[in-house]
Design a protein around this motif. Sequence first.
Motif, PDB file in Angstrom:
ATOM      1  N   MET A  65       0.901  -1.030   0.123  1.00  0.00           N
ATOM      2  CA  MET A  65       0.070  -0.075   0.049  1.00  0.00           C
ATOM      3  C   MET A  65       0.835   1.371   0.028  1.00  0.00           C
ATOM      4  O   MET A  65       0.204   2.378   0.428  1.00  0.00           O
ATOM      5  CB  MET A  65      -1.012  -0.024   1.121  1.00  0.00           C
ATOM      6  N   PRO A  67       4.789   3.570  -0.154  1.00  0.00           N
ATOM      7  CA  PRO A  67       5.948   4.039   0.734  1.00  0.00           C
ATOM      8  C   PRO A  67       5.173   5.152   1.539  1.00  0.00           C
ATOM      9  O   PRO A  67       4.491   6.073   1.345  1.00  0.00           O
ATOM     10  CB  PRO A  67       6.692   4.798  -0.028  1.00  0.00           C
ATOM     11  N   ILE A  68       5.294   5.067   3.177  1.00  0.00           N
ATOM     12  CA  ILE A  68       4.725   6.020   4.075  1.00  0.00           C
ATOM     13  C   ILE A  68       5.642   6.921   4.574  1.00  0.00           C
ATOM     14  O   ILE A  68       5.427   7.712   5.620  1.00  0.00           O
ATOM     15  CB  ILE A  68       3.569   5.350   5.084  1.00  0.00           C
ATOM     16  N   LYS A  69       7.138   6.461   4.301  1.00  0.00           N
ATOM     17  CA  LYS A  69       8.099   7.418   5.080  1.00  0.00           C
ATOM     18  C   LYS A  69       8.779   8.340   4.193  1.00  0.00           C
ATOM     19  O   LYS A  69       8.204   9.259   3.789  1.00  0.00           O
ATOM     20  CB  LYS A  69       9.217   6.407   5.474  1.00  0.00           C
ATOM     21  N   ASP A  70       9.922   8.070   3.710  1.00  0.00           N
ATOM     22  CA  ASP A  70      10.630   9.105   2.722  1.00  0.00           C
ATOM     23  C   ASP A  70      10.037   8.917   1.474  1.00  0.00           C
ATOM     24  O   ASP A  70       9.520   8.227   0.854  1.00  0.00           O
ATOM     25  CB  ASP A  70      12.022   8.928   2.698  1.00  0.00           C
ATOM     26  N   LYS A  71      10.547  10.168   0.834  1.00  0.00           N
ATOM     27  CA  LYS A  71      10.218  10.279  -0.723  1.00  0.00           C
ATOM     28  C   LYS A  71      10.781   9.183  -1.557  1.00  0.00           C
ATOM     29  O   LYS A  71      12.049   8.962  -1.160  1.00  0.00           O
ATOM     30  CB  LYS A  71      10.800  11.665  -1.310  1.00  0.00           C
ATOM     31  N   PRO A  72      10.196   8.504  -2.438  1.00  0.00           N
ATOM     32  CA  PRO A  72      10.741   7.514  -3.281  1.00  0.00           C
ATOM     33  C   PRO A  72      11.865   8.057  -4.264  1.00  0.00           C
ATOM     34  O   PRO A  72      11.795   9.254  -4.503  1.00  0.00           O
ATOM     35  CB  PRO A  72       9.571   7.101  -4.140  1.00  0.00           C
ATOM     36  N   GLU A  73      12.980   7.185  -4.304  1.00  0.00           N
ATOM     37  CA  GLU A  73      13.993   7.668  -5.125  1.00  0.00           C
ATOM     38  C   GLU A  73      13.666   7.646  -6.206  1.00  0.00           C
ATOM     39  O   GLU A  73      12.960   6.886  -6.944  1.00  0.00           O
ATOM     40  CB  GLU A  73      15.336   6.573  -4.823  1.00  0.00           C
ATOM     41  N   SER A  74      14.650   8.487  -7.267  1.00  0.00           N
ATOM     42  CA  SER A  74      14.277   8.534  -8.650  1.00  0.00           C
ATOM     43  C   SER A  74      14.950   7.352  -9.116  1.00  0.00           C
ATOM     44  O   SER A  74      15.640   6.808  -8.853  1.00  0.00           O
ATOM     45  CB  SER A  74      14.756   9.810  -9.435  1.00  0.00           C
TER      46      SER A  74
ATOM     47  N   PRO B  15      -3.343   2.782   5.391  1.00  0.00           N
ATOM     48  CA  PRO B  15      -2.857   4.216   5.368  1.00  0.00           C
ATOM     49  C   PRO B  15      -3.723   5.186   5.438  1.00  0.00           C
ATOM     50  O   PRO B  15      -4.624   5.165   4.498  1.00  0.00           O
ATOM     51  CB  PRO B  15      -1.919   4.150   4.407  1.00  0.00           C
ATOM     52  N   PHE B  20      -0.031  10.365   3.490  1.00  0.00           N
ATOM     53  CA  PHE B  20       0.781  10.797   2.018  1.00  0.00           C
ATOM     54  C   PHE B  20       1.395  12.453   2.130  1.00  0.00           C
ATOM     55  O   PHE B  20       2.067  12.641   1.281  1.00  0.00           O
ATOM     56  CB  PHE B  20      -0.138  10.521   0.881  1.00  0.00           C
ATOM     57  N   TYR B  23       5.062  13.199   2.841  1.00  0.00           N
ATOM     58  CA  TYR B  23       6.222  13.542   2.051  1.00  0.00           C
ATOM     59  C   TYR B  23       6.011  14.274   0.691  1.00  0.00           C
ATOM     60  O   TYR B  23       6.617  14.703   0.015  1.00  0.00           O
ATOM     61  CB  TYR B  23       6.957  12.224   1.665  1.00  0.00           C
ATOM     62  N   ASP B  25       5.371  17.565   0.013  1.00  0.00           N
ATOM     63  CA  ASP B  25       5.170  18.758   0.704  1.00  0.00           C
ATOM     64  C   ASP B  25       4.715  19.891  -0.303  1.00  0.00           C
ATOM     65  O   ASP B  25       4.466  20.847   0.167  1.00  0.00           O
ATOM     66  CB  ASP B  25       6.623  18.941   1.317  1.00  0.00           C
ATOM     67  N   TRP B 123       1.009   3.881  -7.686  1.00  0.00           N
ATOM     68  CA  TRP B 123       1.939   4.981  -7.813  1.00  0.00           C
ATOM     69  C   TRP B 123       3.101   4.382  -8.763  1.00  0.00           C
ATOM     70  O   TRP B 123       3.485   3.193  -8.791  1.00  0.00           O
ATOM     71  CB  TRP B 123       2.612   5.321  -6.299  1.00  0.00           C
ATOM     72  N   ASN B 128      10.494   9.282 -10.445  1.00  0.00           N
ATOM     73  CA  ASN B 128      10.088  10.003  -9.324  1.00  0.00           C
ATOM     74  C   ASN B 128      10.577  11.278  -8.996  1.00  0.00           C
ATOM     75  O   ASN B 128       9.728  12.153  -8.584  1.00  0.00           O
ATOM     76  CB  ASN B 128      10.187   9.105  -7.907  1.00  0.00           C
ATOM     77  N   LYS B 129      11.787  11.515  -9.537  1.00  0.00           N
ATOM     78  CA  LYS B 129      12.410  12.876  -9.236  1.00  0.00           C
ATOM     79  C   LYS B 129      11.388  13.886 -10.298  1.00  0.00           C
ATOM     80  O   LYS B 129      11.090  14.845  -9.900  1.00  0.00           O
ATOM     81  CB  LYS B 129      13.786  12.983  -9.412  1.00  0.00           C
ATOM     82  N   THR B 132       5.923  12.528  -9.064  1.00  0.00           N
ATOM     83  CA  THR B 132       5.469  11.355  -8.389  1.00  0.00           C
ATOM     84  C   THR B 132       3.996  11.306  -8.389  1.00  0.00           C
ATOM     85  O   THR B 132       3.331  12.308  -8.149  1.00  0.00           O
ATOM     86  CB  THR B 132       5.903  10.990  -7.073  1.00  0.00           C
ATOM     87  N   ALA B 160       9.935  17.245  -8.055  1.00  0.00           N
ATOM     88  CA  ALA B 160      11.031  17.699  -7.134  1.00  0.00           C
ATOM     89  C   ALA B 160      12.140  18.399  -8.103  1.00  0.00           C
ATOM     90  O   ALA B 160      13.087  18.638  -7.537  1.00  0.00           O
ATOM     91  CB  ALA B 160      11.679  16.565  -6.497  1.00  0.00           C
TER      92      ALA B 160
END
Lengths: 74, 230
Positions: A65, A67-74, B15, B20, B23, B25, B123, B128-129, B132, B160
Amino acid sequence: MNSVGEACTELKREYDQCFNSWFSEKFLKGDRSGDPCTETFKKYQRCVQKAIKEKDIPIDGVEFMGPIKDKPES
Amino acid sequence: MSTLKQMSANAKTYPLLRDFCLYVDMGRYFHSEIDIKSPWHQVLAAFWRRYPNPYSTHVLTEDVLYREVTPSNHLLSRRLLTKTNRLPGWAEHVFPRHMARAVYVLEDSIVDPHAHTLITKTWNLNHNKLMTVVERCLFEEDRSRPSWTKLSREAWISSAIYGLARPIQEFGLSRFKTNQAKAMKGLEYTLSKIQTETPPHLLGDESSEKHKPLPPQATPTATQKPEQFI
């Protein structure tokens, strides 16, 4: 619909047919007699997981479901 | 896969939407509510079978990576999709290397066959950069009209890239709206196919006494509201 692993499309079709049948006729009707698609799924997964590794698709360790923490890496 | 098994134990705790926000922002937000004139069990069958359809030419591959029925009888699934990465002309100029790779998209879902709900979270795993997009859908049976299904769709679109985040997000929102309209057409197309395949007496809606298949219709009940996230 094609699988991401070209060689896996037929195995995928076989699994999808089994799942769609089980889902509508058993699961949604409250029949908990078990999943008849386990073997077809295993065969399909062996193929598709190999294709995913070969293509370097970044699915390892991705939380269910999203990622709920950091931004996903590119 | 063991990671997923451990995490599926937490699947009951859906969740919260605000998770959401932690992150994302800055970005754009999309929300729509749609009524689908088909019963929930058919909408779900169509959900699994919707690819390919005439509106999904941008979806290149589809694979199920994980399925599990939990002790509480929820069905957890993970699907991997690859989609073409169509950018507007000006972005192709600026980001040529991004055009070389398709977009990998994960769709996780939870079916609750008792509550008659399906929650999905979708997603992109790469690019992602650049952008997203996180989409959350809730399909639930309309309790007041059991031959209808309600769909609530939300999306968070963020970029980003320094200096270009706003036009990229605007493009992302615009493309998302186009894609969700295609997604609805694709779902309706699949629902039609299912309903013409099934003999009328097996359409399975206990509350229906009709013998003709219902043509699926999607009726937006509220205008989409693209709100500025900041």
